[in-house]
Scaffold this active site. Structure first.
Site, PDB file in Angstrom:
ATOM      1  N   HIS A 199      47.181  18.152  59.193  1.00  0.00           N
ATOM      2  CA  HIS A 199      45.801  18.492  59.604  1.00  0.00           C
ATOM      3  C   HIS A 199      44.856  17.507  58.923  1.00  0.00           C
ATOM      4  CE1 HIS A 199      46.747  22.393  61.543  1.00  0.00           C
ATOM      5  NE2 HIS A 199      47.801  22.297  60.753  1.00  0.00           N
TER       6      HIS A 199
ATOM      7  N   GLU B 126      53.534  31.694  62.928  1.00  0.00           N
ATOM      8  CA  GLU B 126      53.337  31.429  61.506  1.00  0.00           C
ATOM      9  C   GLU B 126      52.931  32.744  60.862  1.00  0.00           C
ATOM     10  OE1 GLU B 126      50.410  28.491  60.456  1.00  0.00           O
ATOM     11  OE2 GLU B 126      51.067  28.409  58.375  1.00  0.00           O
TER      12      GLU B 126
ATOM     13  N   HIS C 274      51.531  25.662  66.984  1.00  0.00           N
ATOM     14  CA  HIS C 274      51.748  26.519  65.824  1.00  0.00           C
ATOM     15  C   HIS C 274      52.316  27.815  66.398  1.00  0.00           C
ATOM     16  CE1 HIS C 274      49.105  23.711  63.812  1.00  0.00           C
ATOM     17  NE2 HIS C 274      49.225  24.352  62.667  1.00  0.00           N
TER      18      HIS C 274
ATOM     19  N   GLN D 139      42.267  26.095  66.801  1.00  0.00           N
ATOM     20  CA  GLN D 139      42.530  26.857  65.563  1.00  0.00           C
ATOM     21  C   GLN D 139      42.150  28.331  65.675  1.00  0.00           C
ATOM     22  OE1 GLN D 139      43.295  25.882  61.718  1.00  0.00           O
ATOM     23  NE2 GLN D 139      43.786  27.979  62.323  1.00  0.00           N
TER      24      GLN D 139
ATOM     25  N   TRP E  15      43.993  25.495  52.740  1.00  0.00           N
ATOM     26  CA  TRP E  15      45.238  26.247  52.677  1.00  0.00           C
ATOM     27  C   TRP E  15      46.100  25.878  51.484  1.00  0.00           C
ATOM     28  CZ3 TRP E  15      42.986  24.298  57.086  1.00  0.00           C
ATOM     29  CH2 TRP E  15      42.590  25.237  58.041  1.00  0.00           C
TER      30      TRP E  15
ATOM     31  N   ASP F 278      51.919  19.279  56.551  1.00  0.00           N
ATOM     32  CA  ASP F 278      50.962  20.279  57.015  1.00  0.00           C
ATOM     33  C   ASP F 278      49.590  20.112  56.343  1.00  0.00           C
ATOM     34  OD1 ASP F 278      49.986  22.378  58.502  1.00  0.00           O
ATOM     35  OD2 ASP F 278      51.131  23.948  57.517  1.00  0.00           O
TER      36      ASP F 278
ATOM     37  N   HIS G 275      53.698  16.930  61.266  1.00  0.00           N
ATOM     38  CA  HIS G 275      52.776  18.083  61.324  1.00  0.00           C
ATOM     39  C   HIS G 275      51.763  17.994  60.193  1.00  0.00           C
ATOM     40  CE1 HIS G 275      51.827  22.328  62.528  1.00  0.00           C
ATOM     41  NE2 HIS G 275      51.146  22.192  61.393  1.00  0.00           N
TER      42      HIS G 275
HETATM   43 FE   FE2 Z   1      49.580  23.489  60.665  1.00  0.00          FE
END
Ligand code: FE2
Length: 425
Positions: free
Chosen positions: A59, A213, A210, A152, A315, A309, A57
Site C-alpha cells: 500500500h 482478511e 483483499h 478500501q 496498520w 503489505d 502486495h
Molecule cells: Fe493489503
C-alpha cells in the site's frame, strides 16, 4: 565484448560457480566457469545471485505515514482502516508522492525492483490514484510499479464506489481490487466479487482482491472468487490476498476448497508480518496466528507468494522494504522450517511473486532482463536466516545500488583483535 560478466555466482536453485553474461540489458549466457571479455567483470565470490525481490502486495499510498495523525492503539485492522479514514482528508499529492518515492529508494537499496501496490479509490477526488500514477511514471526506470484499484471502504458500501473504481481504471490503473469481507453483509461481499471480476473480464485486466482478511471461519469469499475466475475464464489472472480466514476454517471445508482454488488458477498472497500482527486480536489465549494455509496451498499446486503489505503506516509501524524479513516471518508462522520449506519461502518473495504480477523478462535464464541482486550469503537459506546484505543491485545491466560487505571487528578479552568477522556458516 560483453557489457557485464558476473563470475563465480551461486544461484537460488543451488548451482555454483556460475557465470552470467549480459549484453544490451539482457542475459546472454548462463554457464559454469564461463570467461569472456567484458567491459566490466564482477567476481561474485561464491555469493548468491538472485533475480530481484518482488513485493506482490503493498500500500504505497499509506506508506511512511506512521503517526499521522496518530498511532493505531489497538493494533487491529479495523482501527487501521478508521485511522486511514482520518488521514485521507489531510493527504496532499505532494506529501504522498514524497513518501512513496522515499520508499522506492529504500526498496532499490534492498533489491526490491517490482511492487504491486493497491491504491485507495474510495475518495472521489482520486488524489492518491493520480499521485501514484505519477510515481509509477517517475520510478519506471528502476522499479516495476503495478497499481491495483482498491476500494478500501467497500465498493458497494461506499456511495459512488463502483464509479470511482472505474474512473481509476480509466486513468491507467491496471488491476481490479476489492474487499468483500468489509462489505455490509456476506451477500454484498459475494456480489462485490462477482461485479469486480466481471469488470476485469470486460476490460481484460488482472484481479487482486483483499479476500477474507479476518479470523471469521465463515468468511468464504475466496470460494466465490475462485468460482468467478473459472466462470469468466480468468484462470491465472486472479489473486486472493490475505485469505486469513482459511487459518480458522473447518478442515473438511478446506479439503473441498483447496482443489477449487487450484483448479481455478487463482494465486494466493499471504502477508506474514501483517497477518501475525493484525489477526487473532479478538482472541484471549490461545491466540491464532491468522496466516493462511501456505504449505497446504503450495502442496495443492496453488501459486503462493508473500507480500510486505505495510511499512510504517496506520496498520504497521515496522518494516524497511526488506522482502527477506517477510520471508523470514513467513517461514516461522507457517512452520516451513525444512530446507525445502525455506527455499519455498525464498521463491514466495521472488519467482512466485513475479508470476502473480505477470512480470515479463523475469528470471535468470538466457533472454531474461539482466536484473539481479548479489547477496552476502552463500545460498537462499542463509540469505533468509541473515536477512543478508545486498552487495549489488542491477536493473537491465545497470548498477542501481551497492552496499559494502558487512563485517565486524571483534575485540574480545584475552584474544587478539579479529577484523573481517562475519556471521555465517
Ligand atoms: Fe493489503
Amino acid at each position: 565484448m560483453l557489457d557485464l560478466l558476473i563470475t563465480n555466482a551461486t544461484l537460488p536453485d543451488g548451482r555454483t560457480g556460475i557465470s552470467i553474461a549480459v549484453q544490451k540489458g539482457k542475459i546472454s549466457a548462463v554457464q559454469a566457469g564461463l570467461q569472456a571479455p567484458a567491459r566490466e567483470t564482477v567476481d561474485a565470490n561464491g555469493y548468491l545471485l538472485s533475480p530481484p525481490f518482488v513485493d506482490p502486495h503493498f500500500h504505497m499510498d499509506a506508506t511512511l505515514s506512521y503517526g499521522l495523525p496518530r498511532v493505531n492503539e489497538s493494533g487491529t485492522l479495523l482501527e487501521g482502516i478508521a485511522l486511514w479514514g482520518e488521514l485521507k482528508p489531510l493527504l496532499t499529492a505532494e506529501a504522498l508522492m514524497g513518501r512513496a518515492l522515499a520508499y522506492c529508494d529504500w526498496a532499490v537499496a534492498k533489491g526490491l525492483l517490482a511492487i504491486r501496490s493497491h491504491v485507495d479509490t474510495s475518495d472521489p477526488s482520486l488524489l492518491a490514484v493520480d499521485a501514484l500514477l505519477e510515481v509509477k511514471k517517475q520510478v519506471a526506470p528502476y522499479i516495476d510499479l503495478q497499481l491495483v484499484a482498491f476500494p478500501q471502504d467497500g465498493v458497494l458500501r461506499t456511495k459512488g464506489g463502483v464509479d470511482n473504481l472505474k474512473r481509476a481504471l480509466d486513468k491507467g490503473v491496471e488491476v481490479v481490487g476489492g474487499i468483500p469481507h468489509f462489505e455490509r453483509t456476506m451477500a454484498d461481499g459475494a456480489a462485490s466479487v462477482k461485479l469486480l471480476c466481471e469488470i476485469a473480464a470486460e476490460r481484460g485486466l488482472l484481479v487482486d482482491m483483499h479476500c477474507d482478511e479476518s479470523d471469521d471461519p465463515l468468511s468464504r469469499h475466496i470460494e466465490t472468487l475462485a468460482f468467478e475466475a473459472q466462470r469468466l475464464g480468468l484462470q491465472g489472472r486472479v489473486n486472493g490476498s490475505h485469505c486469513t480466514s482459511m487459518h480458522s476454517m473447518d478442515n473438511y471445508y478446506v479439503s473441498k476448497l483447496l482443489p477449487l482454488i487450484a483448479g481455478s488458477g487463482v494465486s494466493v498472497i499471504a502477508n506474514p508480518l501483517i497477518n501475525i500482527t493484525l489477526q487473532g486480536r479478538h482472541d484471549t489465549y490461545p491466540k491464532r496466528r491468522g496466516m493462511t494455509r501456505v504449505p497446504e496451498l503450495m502442496a495443492a499446486g496453488v501459486n503462493v507468494a508473500f507480500g510486505h503489505d505495510c511499512v510504517m503506516d496506520p496498520w504497521y509501524g515496522m518494516g524497511s522494504g526488506d522482502m527477506l524479513e517477510v520471508a523470514h516471518m513467513g517461514l516461522h508462522v507457517a512452520q516451513m522450517t525444512s530446507q525445502k520449506g525455506i527455499r519455498q519461502c525464498f521463491d514466495a518473495v521472488t519467482v512466485n511473486a513475479a508470476k502473480v504480477m505477470h512480470l515479463q523478462g523475469y528470471g535468470l535464464d538466457v533472454g531474461c532482463d539482466a536484473s539481479f541482486v548479489l547477496l552476502q550469503a552463500r545460498d537462499a537459506v542463509e540469505a533468509i536466516r541473515l536477512r543478508a546484505n545486498r552487495l549489488k543491485v542491477w536493473k537491465k545491466g545497470t548498477l542501481l545500488a551497492q552496499t559494502p560487505e558487512v563485517s565486524a571487528q571483534l575485540r574480545l578479552p584475552g584474544r587478539p583483535v579479529t577484523t573481517g568477522f562475519t556471521v555465517s556458516r
